[in-house]
Scaffold this active site. Structure first.
Site, PDB file in Angstrom:
ATOM      1  N   HIS A 123      -1.668   6.996   3.647  1.00  0.00           N
ATOM      2  CA  HIS A 123      -0.205   6.955   3.685  1.00  0.00           C
ATOM      3  C   HIS A 123       0.343   8.159   2.910  1.00  0.00           C
ATOM      4  O   HIS A 123      -0.067   8.419   1.773  1.00  0.00           O
ATOM      5  CB  HIS A 123       0.326   5.684   3.018  1.00  0.00           C
ATOM      6  CG  HIS A 123       0.071   4.421   3.794  1.00  0.00           C
ATOM      7  ND1 HIS A 123      -0.413   4.396   5.080  1.00  0.00           N
ATOM      8  CD2 HIS A 123       0.268   3.122   3.440  1.00  0.00           C
ATOM      9  CE1 HIS A 123      -0.511   3.131   5.486  1.00  0.00           C
ATOM     10  NE2 HIS A 123      -0.113   2.341   4.517  1.00  0.00           N
ATOM     11  N   CYS A 156       0.815  -1.232   0.000  1.00  0.00           N
ATOM     12  CA  CYS A 156       0.000   0.000   0.000  1.00  0.00           C
ATOM     13  C   CYS A 156       0.842   1.273   0.000  1.00  0.00           C
ATOM     14  O   CYS A 156       0.425   2.304  -0.533  1.00  0.00           O
ATOM     15  CB  CYS A 156      -0.957   0.001   1.179  1.00  0.00           C
ATOM     16  SG  CYS A 156      -0.204  -0.478   2.736  1.00  0.00           S
TER      17      CYS A 156
END
Ligand code: NAP
Length: 372
Positions: free
Chosen positions: A262, A167
């Site tokens: 993120h 990810c």
């Protein structure tokens, strides 16, 4: 034959009760092409109705449909349950969001594929299997061309495995790819990530380690961040995926007290010629749309890379949900004193970086005729 409601393809979710599995269930609630008809998790959840299995640990604001709530959760280790559901037209392929050891996951996903059930996986177990593509739908859709060879090599008639990458790299791979497509490939990258706690699953990192703190280590993450882009930028060669030689990447991965999203701070050096100015870079990012536009993939973002001009963006809380949480939001583009350019990029880790990315891969595979 394996369709319901006249047109939707019935799908299964392995690891349906987990952090990523819940995102799959919720994103597929009203999906126009796919419908969840099979849910599986660990033996701890097996035998319960889905709503009982997730009671007290449903993490999302959007919920599941009453039909999914009533599904009996199966033991994901028992492939015969999915095979039986497939035969009855209730599970044409599965999304895998299992959290098990690499060896266990690898073996289990292969059993599903051998049983004729294609696997679209979020797990890292098969990312380094030479004939398994690591897909980011906008970047390397042509890597699906390896699927027939993968099936033939293993004697699988209908099943196959594709995976999506880690990810944390999702936030900056598309900006880097857009520049490469425009004739400005990267030679070297230094990236520092600030990764949300949801990336560690549930219950994840203990709260006493996270509140008022940053943890400068995520097991295995830097190695994945440095290697996976090379496979994604690679090419098919004699029925395996051959890695690209560049970019060379140095990654610092940190866990920060953010729930979702993120963030990556990137410094990039070009391999050859360089864009004439920062405005040219921004216009390359603004023009980046790689999927077949006429197909209108339901989960694809309208604008894959969104540039924010404000000095203090992107920010996880304000930008992670941009364009169905499927866009990459970029900002702070400026010259780099050491390399050529630097910027900050953000993406939603459990949507773009996990379930949404997996669903977009499935939409691509359906478009290419691999799923029915
Ligand atoms: P998670 O919240 O811990 O969920 C794990 C799931 O796997 C649950 O459904 C769990 O079932 C099931 N499971 C655990 N042990 C099992 C076993 N022995 N047999 C069968 N099922 C088992 O993890 P997650 O964050 O959703 O991550 C799932 C996968 O996605 C992992 O491979 C992870 O690396 C990957 N991933 C995660 C993210 C992210 O942002 N979180 C991003 C990209 C990729 P029970 O509920 O019954 O225990």
């Amino acid at each position: 034959m394996h369709q319901t409601n006249g047109c939707k393809i019935p799908v299964g979710v392995l690891g349906a009760t987990g952090m990523v599995g819940q995102q799959y269930i919720s994103l597929l609630n009203d999906h126009p092409w796919f419908e969840v008809r099979f849910a599986a998790a660990s033996p701890r959840s097996a035998g319960k109705k889905y709503r009982e299995a997730v009671a007290g640990r449903w993490h999302l604001t959007k919920t599941y449909t009453p039909e999914v709530g009533e599904l009996i959760v199966e033991d994901a280790n028992d492939v015969s349950r999915a095979a039986a559901a497939f035969k009855k037209g209730g599970c044409s392929f599965v999304f895998s969001a299992l959290e098990m050891s690499k060896d266990e996951t690898r073996a289990l996903e292969e059993k599903y594929a051998a049983a004729g059930i294609p696997v679209i996986s979020n797990a890292s177990a098969h990312r380094w299997t030479p004939d398994v593509p690591v897909l980011i739908a906008e970047i390397n859709p042509d890597h699906t061309d390896i699927i027939p060879a993968q099936k033939k090599a293993r004697g699988w008639d209908r099943g196959f495995i594709v995976v999506k990458p880690n990810c944390s790299i999702q936030s900056y791979m598309k900006p880097v790819h857009a520049l490469a497509l425009a004739g400005y490939p990267a030679q070297r990258i230094i990236v520092t990530t600030m990764q949300a706690v949801s990336g560690a699953g549930y219950p994840g990192v203990p709260s006493l380690d996270m509140i008022d703190n940053i943890v400068p280590y995520i097991g295995g993450e830097e190695e994945k961040s440095e290697k996976e882009p090379l496979k994604i930028f690679g090419s098919i060669d004699k029925n395996v995926l051959k890695n690209a030689d560049f970019p060379k990447i140095s990654a610092h991965c940190n866990r920060v007290p953010v729930t979702d999203g993120h963030t990556a701070c990137v410094s990039l050096e070009f391999a050859g010629k360089k864009p004439s100015c920062m405005e040219e870079v921004k216009s390359i990012w603004a023009a980046y749309k790689r999927l077949p536009q006429e197909q209108n993939f339901p989960t694809a973002p309208q604008q894959p890379i969104i540039y924010r001009e404000e000095d203090n963006r992107p920010q996880p809380r304000k930008d992670r949900d941009a364009d169905k949480a499927m866009a990459v939001v970029v900002g702070r583009l400026r010259p780099c004193n050491v390399f050529d350019i630097r910027f900050t990029a953000l993406s939603h880790n459990t949507v773009r970086g996990a379930a949404g990315g997996g669903i977009l891969n499935a939409e691509l595979l359906k478009y290419k005729g691999y799923l029915s």
